[in-house]
Design a protein around this motif. Structure first.
Motif, PDB file in Angstrom:
ATOM      1  N   THR A   1     -16.580  -0.199  59.084  1.00 36.64           N
ATOM      2  CA  THR A   1     -15.427  -0.918  59.638  1.00 36.64           C
ATOM      3  C   THR A   1     -14.192  -0.015  59.623  1.00 36.64           C
ATOM      4  O   THR A   1     -13.462   0.090  60.623  1.00 36.64           O
ATOM      5  N   LEU A   2     -13.974   0.681  58.510  1.00 43.11           N
ATOM      6  CA  LEU A   2     -12.800   1.557  58.431  1.00 43.11           C
ATOM      7  C   LEU A   2     -12.941   2.728  59.407  1.00 43.11           C
ATOM      8  O   LEU A   2     -11.957   3.178  60.001  1.00 43.11           O
ATOM      9  N   HIS A   3     -14.167   3.185  59.570  1.00 44.00           N
ATOM     10  CA  HIS A   3     -14.422   4.259  60.544  1.00 44.00           C
ATOM     11  C   HIS A   3     -13.980   3.807  61.942  1.00 44.00           C
ATOM     12  O   HIS A   3     -13.256   4.525  62.646  1.00 44.00           O
ATOM     13  N   LEU A   4     -14.386   2.614  62.321  1.00 50.62           N
ATOM     14  CA  LEU A   4     -14.028   2.113  63.655  1.00 50.62           C
ATOM     15  C   LEU A   4     -12.512   1.881  63.775  1.00 50.62           C
ATOM     16  O   LEU A   4     -11.908   2.193  64.804  1.00 50.62           O
ATOM     17  N   LEU A   5     -11.918   1.359  62.712  1.00 52.80           N
ATOM     18  CA  LEU A   5     -10.469   1.113  62.771  1.00 52.80           C
ATOM     19  C   LEU A   5      -9.695   2.424  62.899  1.00 52.80           C
ATOM     20  O   LEU A   5      -8.672   2.490  63.584  1.00 52.80           O
ATOM     21  N   GLY A   6     -10.199   3.470  62.252  1.00 55.73           N
ATOM     22  CA  GLY A   6      -9.554   4.781  62.354  1.00 55.73           C
ATOM     23  C   GLY A   6      -9.550   5.290  63.788  1.00 55.73           C
ATOM     24  O   GLY A   6      -8.649   6.022  64.202  1.00 55.73           O
TER      25      GLY A   6
ATOM     26  N   VAL B   1     -13.105  -8.469  63.082  1.00 51.24           N
ATOM     27  CA  VAL B   1     -13.267  -7.004  63.071  1.00 51.24           C
ATOM     28  C   VAL B   1     -14.507  -6.616  62.264  1.00 51.24           C
ATOM     29  O   VAL B   1     -15.322  -5.788  62.689  1.00 51.24           O
ATOM     30  N   LEU B   2     -14.654  -7.227  61.095  1.00 51.87           N
ATOM     31  CA  LEU B   2     -15.817  -6.927  60.254  1.00 51.87           C
ATOM     32  C   LEU B   2     -17.121  -7.290  60.977  1.00 51.87           C
ATOM     33  O   LEU B   2     -18.100  -6.533  60.966  1.00 51.87           O
ATOM     34  N   LYS B   3     -17.118  -8.441  61.635  1.00 49.58           N
ATOM     35  CA  LYS B   3     -18.334  -8.867  62.347  1.00 49.58           C
ATOM     36  C   LYS B   3     -18.670  -7.901  63.478  1.00 49.58           C
ATOM     37  O   LYS B   3     -19.830  -7.535  63.677  1.00 49.58           O
TER      38      LYS B   3
ATOM     39  N   VAL C   1     -12.264  -6.328  50.054  1.00 46.85           N
ATOM     40  CA  VAL C   1     -12.066  -4.881  49.954  1.00 46.85           C
ATOM     41  C   VAL C   1     -11.248  -4.386  51.153  1.00 46.85           C
ATOM     42  O   VAL C   1     -10.285  -3.626  50.996  1.00 46.85           O
ATOM     43  N   LEU C   2     -11.616  -4.852  52.345  1.00 45.15           N
ATOM     44  CA  LEU C   2     -10.883  -4.415  53.536  1.00 45.15           C
ATOM     45  C   LEU C   2      -9.419  -4.854  53.457  1.00 45.15           C
ATOM     46  O   LEU C   2      -8.510  -4.073  53.784  1.00 45.15           O
TER      47      LEU C   2
END
Ligand code: HEM
Length: 442
Positions: free
Chosen positions: A262-267, A304-306, A400-401
């Motif tokens: 998820t963090l990868h995609l948000l980056g 976003v997580l989904k 965590v997110l």
């Protein structure tokens, strides 16, 4: 009608899977070439059929049996029968018991403060690293989820949680290593690491036994406590030990990689990250972490997580074995066949996911969800063997997110290639390295 698929090969299909870089990618290619139902070769299975159509999947959703061969690598971790392939009559009460704890709000609420503290420790460490090079998300976040599930499964009664974490990592490295090692490398496998893993496994089992004894002595019945519930239900010690091991195994890498991807995609999508932080600021105000009740107000974060788990399903596939002949649309599947669930291919099915490779969290508004068949999105599997930890996993991942995104901005490292590979979960081959900087300077 004959199910389409590649011509059988002398090597039993092993070469084609290896050439594709793993079963999950192989499935994607097979479905692209042959359509939503594909017959393929799978070592140990006479008939293997992969189904990537959510409507056709409904016809398999009642099957309560996993193929033993595919999961036999987990057998050494169990003393009282491989929990992944328990016969249905034993599995049903075990599942009910697990769900009574894992799926319940009381157990999530009870562990929430501890989960928050563990996440904050990671965030504090990362804050010190800001400006000193990238962090390895996958490494740190899978370790965090292992610490969380340890605290969850064993409670506060463990003397040395760090040692438990190390021992579990040692066991996993060895047993998953056996699964993914090539036979040539296997011969070189050091006896030392196998012995170390045996010792680590014995240590973990002894830890669980001590927790069981403490629960029995305490005489308390608490339905939000996994070991307590198992003791209370009269489960034998070996099954309790196995259940703790299996829960830790199922919960650990999966939740960690869900957050990392998820963090990868948000980056790579700063405009989406911006919307997430706006929501976090609105819901949390000045608070650094959400309370349990805040989670349901973080609706965009959940979308976003989904969407991240659609594009990178942490567990890329599942499987069942038919116990009787099955009609699947125009095809007939015999009894004893392996039905393969290619979660990734299901999530990339363009009939239900336009431009499937695009990251679009808005696919998960209630209106959009209602337009799709129920099984178009199945990161937690389906039916009577679906994931019992889905509710807990969502709570952990969202927490965590929320903590990390409230505090930091994440930027990709130029030139660092993030390559998904299958390693029991959908893993990034060379981790996911990102620059982390505080959102509010100082
Ligand atoms: C994002 C995190 C997670 C994902 C994506 C995930 C996904 C899955 C998948 C795909 C399966 C196989 C389902 C099937 O065959 O249909 C599974 C099984 C399982 N998961 Fe999870 N899981 C996650 C987290 C957890 C957590 C936190 C726990 C427990 C605390 C857990 C416990 C289990 C168990 C016990 C099984 C075996 C189910 C059975 O055989 O009845 N999982 N999970």
């Amino acid at each position: 009608m004959r199910i389409p698929g590649p011509e059988p090969r002398a090597d039993g299909g092993v070469g084609a899977v290896a050439a594709a870089g793993g079963l999950h990618v192989y499935q994607l290619r097979l479905h692209a070439e042959y359509g939503p139902v594909v017959r393929f070769q799978l070592p140990g299975a006479e008939t293997a059929v992969s189904v990537a159509d959510p409507v056709l999947l409904e016809a398999t959703a009642h099957i309560d049996k996993r193929p033993e061969r595919l999961f036999e690598f987990l057998a050494p971790l169990c003393e009282a029968g491989n929990l992944q392939v328990l016969p249905a009559d034993e599995h049903t009460p075990w599942r009910r018991l697990l769900l009574s704890v894992l799926a319940g709000r009381p157990s999530h609420e009870r562990h929430f403060a501890r989960f928050t503290a563990l996440t904050t420790e990671v965030a504090d460490r990362w804050a010190k690293r800001a400006g000193h090079g990238p962090v390895e998300l996958q490494k740190d976040l899978t370790e965090l989820s292992l610490r969380m599930i340890c605290a969850y499964a064993l409670g506060g009664d463990v003397e040395d949680p760090d040692r438990v974490v190390t021992a579990f990592e040692e066991v996993l490295t060895e047993y998953l290593g056996r699964l993914y090692r090539t036979p040539a490398a296997e011969r070189e496998e050091s006896r030392k690491s196998a012995e170390g893993a045996e010792e680590a496994l014995a240590y973990l089992r002894a830890v669980v036994d001590r927790v069981v004894v403490a629960r029995r002595a305490g005489g308390r019945v608490d339905r939000s406590d996994l070991v307590g519930a198992l003791v209370d239900a009269g489960e034998r010690p070996a099954r309790i030990r196995d259940t703790v091991m299996m829960t830790m195994l199922a919960a650990h890498h999966t939740t960690g990689v869900a957050v990392s991807w998820t963090l990868h995609l948000l980056g790579r999508h700063p405009e989406v990250a911006e919307r997430v932080t706006e929501e976090l600021d609105r819901v949390l105000g000045d608070r650094a972490a959400p309370g349990y009740a805040d989670l349901r107000r973080l609706t965009y974060l959940e979308m976003v997580l989904k969407e991240a788990m659609r594009l990178y399903p942490p567990g890329p596939y599942g499987a069942r074995e038919t116990t009787e002949a099955l009609a699947l649309g125009e095809y007939e599947i015999p009894a004893g066949a392996t039905v393969f669930y290619p979660f990734w291919a299901v999530h990339m099915n363009a009939d239900y996911w336009p431009e499937p490779e695009k990251f679009v969290p808005e696919r998960f508004t209630p209106e959009e969800v209602a337009k799709r068949p129920r099984l178009a999105y199945i990161p937690f599997g389906l039916g009577p063997r679906g994931c019992e930890g889905a509710g807990l996993a969502m709570v952990e991942a969202e927490l965590v997110l929320a903590v990390l995104l409230k505090r930091f901005r994440f930027r990709p490292v130029p030139g660092h290639e993030v390559r998904p590979i299958e390693r029991f979960v959908l893993w990034a081959a060379d981790d996911i390295r990102m620059f982390v900087s505080p959102r509010v300077p100082g």
